[in-house]
Design an enzyme around this catalytic site. Sequence first.
Site, mmCIF file in Angstrom:
data_model
loop_
_atom_site.group_PDB
_atom_site.id
_atom_site.type_symbol
_atom_site.label_atom_id
_atom_site.label_comp_id
_atom_site.label_asym_id
_atom_site.label_seq_id
_atom_site.Cartn_x
_atom_site.Cartn_y
_atom_site.Cartn_z
ATOM 1 N N ASP A 60 0.846 -1.193 0.000
ATOM 2 C CA ASP A 60 0.000 0.000 0.000
ATOM 3 C C ASP A 60 0.885 1.247 0.000
ATOM 4 O O ASP A 60 1.905 1.309 0.675
ATOM 5 C CB ASP A 60 -0.924 -0.016 1.236
ATOM 6 C CG ASP A 60 -2.073 0.955 1.105
ATOM 7 O OD1 ASP A 60 -3.230 0.497 0.988
ATOM 8 O OD2 ASP A 60 -1.820 2.189 1.113
ATOM 9 N N ASN A 99 -12.823 -3.114 2.756
ATOM 10 C CA ASN A 99 -13.686 -1.951 2.915
ATOM 11 C C ASN A 99 -14.687 -1.920 1.766
ATOM 12 O O ASN A 99 -14.304 -2.103 0.602
ATOM 13 C CB ASN A 99 -12.851 -0.668 2.916
ATOM 14 C CG ASN A 99 -11.914 -0.584 4.113
ATOM 15 O OD1 ASN A 99 -12.231 -1.081 5.194
ATOM 16 N ND2 ASN A 99 -10.761 0.030 3.926
ATOM 17 N N GLY A 132 -15.635 2.749 4.159
ATOM 18 C CA GLY A 132 -14.356 3.429 3.975
ATOM 19 C C GLY A 132 -13.669 3.114 2.660
ATOM 20 O O GLY A 132 -12.475 3.360 2.512
ATOM 21 N N GLN A 133 -14.415 2.582 1.690
ATOM 22 C CA GLN A 133 -13.796 2.252 0.406
ATOM 23 C C GLN A 133 -13.530 3.523 -0.395
ATOM 24 O O GLN A 133 -14.421 4.364 -0.562
ATOM 25 C CB GLN A 133 -14.710 1.309 -0.399
ATOM 26 C CG GLN A 133 -14.071 0.844 -1.699
ATOM 27 C CD GLN A 133 -14.906 -0.214 -2.428
ATOM 28 O OE1 GLN A 133 -16.032 -0.517 -2.017
ATOM 29 N NE2 GLN A 133 -14.368 -0.762 -3.488
ATOM 30 N N HIS A 158 -10.533 -4.918 -3.325
ATOM 31 C CA HIS A 158 -9.190 -5.263 -2.848
ATOM 32 C C HIS A 158 -9.258 -5.739 -1.413
ATOM 33 O O HIS A 158 -10.098 -5.301 -0.629
ATOM 34 C CB HIS A 158 -8.242 -4.070 -2.980
ATOM 35 C CG HIS A 158 -8.781 -2.791 -2.407
ATOM 36 N ND1 HIS A 158 -9.704 -2.022 -3.090
ATOM 37 C CD2 HIS A 158 -8.565 -2.170 -1.237
ATOM 38 C CE1 HIS A 158 -10.012 -0.967 -2.358
ATOM 39 N NE2 HIS A 158 -9.341 -1.038 -1.214
HETATM 40 P P1 5GP Z 1 -9.764 1.587 0.431
HETATM 41 O O1 5GP Z 1 -9.825 2.874 1.197
HETATM 42 O O2 5GP Z 1 -10.469 1.709 -0.898
HETATM 43 O O3 5GP Z 1 -10.166 0.382 1.197
HETATM 44 O O4 5GP Z 1 -8.213 1.349 0.136
HETATM 45 C C1 5GP Z 1 -7.529 1.913 -0.927
HETATM 46 C C2 5GP Z 1 -6.068 1.788 -0.596
HETATM 47 O O5 5GP Z 1 -5.325 1.963 -1.777
HETATM 48 C C3 5GP Z 1 -5.569 2.817 0.420
HETATM 49 O O6 5GP Z 1 -5.004 2.150 1.533
HETATM 50 C C4 5GP Z 1 -4.533 3.611 -0.374
HETATM 51 O O7 5GP Z 1 -3.419 3.980 0.411
HETATM 52 C C5 5GP Z 1 -4.154 2.656 -1.473
HETATM 53 N N1 5GP Z 1 -3.748 3.281 -2.719
HETATM 54 C C6 5GP Z 1 -4.424 4.246 -3.398
HETATM 55 N N2 5GP Z 1 -3.772 4.555 -4.535
HETATM 56 C C7 5GP Z 1 -2.681 3.746 -4.579
HETATM 57 C C8 5GP Z 1 -1.617 3.605 -5.527
HETATM 58 O O8 5GP Z 1 -1.542 4.271 -6.561
HETATM 59 N N3 5GP Z 1 -0.662 2.683 -5.244
HETATM 60 C C9 5GP Z 1 -0.715 1.918 -4.106
HETATM 61 N N4 5GP Z 1 0.285 1.043 -3.910
HETATM 62 N N5 5GP Z 1 -1.698 2.032 -3.196
HETATM 63 C C10 5GP Z 1 -2.666 2.934 -3.427
#
Ligand code: 5GP
Length: 116
Positions: free
Chosen positions: A32, A89, A95-96, A102
């Site tokens: 991440d 999430n 919190g998505q 993912h």
């Molecule tokens: P969500 O909030 O949708 O459950 O998680 C999305 C995750 O993707 C977050 O933890 C964020 O830090 C990660 N993330 C967003 N954009 C990128 C990216 O371009 N590269 C990587 N490695 N992680 C990302």
Amino acid sequence: MKVDDCIFCKIAAGEIPSTNVFEDDVCVAFNDLSPQAPEHILIIPRDHIDSLDKADASNKAPLGHLLLTAAEIAREKGFAENGYRVVINTNSDGGQTVFHLHVHLLAGRPFVFPPG
Ligand code: 5GP
Ligand code: ZN
């Protein structure tokens, strides 16, 4: 299927750089960008699914694959015995922020429950 303007589809296709820890024909696992624990790995299906809310019976195999891959990575990286947390999430209250399903695999510190 690849969705235009989906950041995780682009990561899966190698069009955006990522630090991959595992990949196969079904999924890609990478660190991440903004880690919330000493180990914070995202595991994504190569084929786009918006969210767990949008998954259906046709996604059973890849969803199972994501979870088993999380467990395998935890064993390979040596934190399975201490423990880890797996999170999906889903939608706004969940919190998505990235709408390509993912699995978060978090480890290296204790986690409280319920999460905030
Ligand atoms: P969500 O909030 O949708 O459950 O998680 C999305 C995750 O993707 C977050 O933890 C964020 O830090 C990660 N993330 C967003 N954009 C990128 C990216 O371009 N590269 C990587 N490695 N992680 C990302
Ligand atoms: Zn996508």
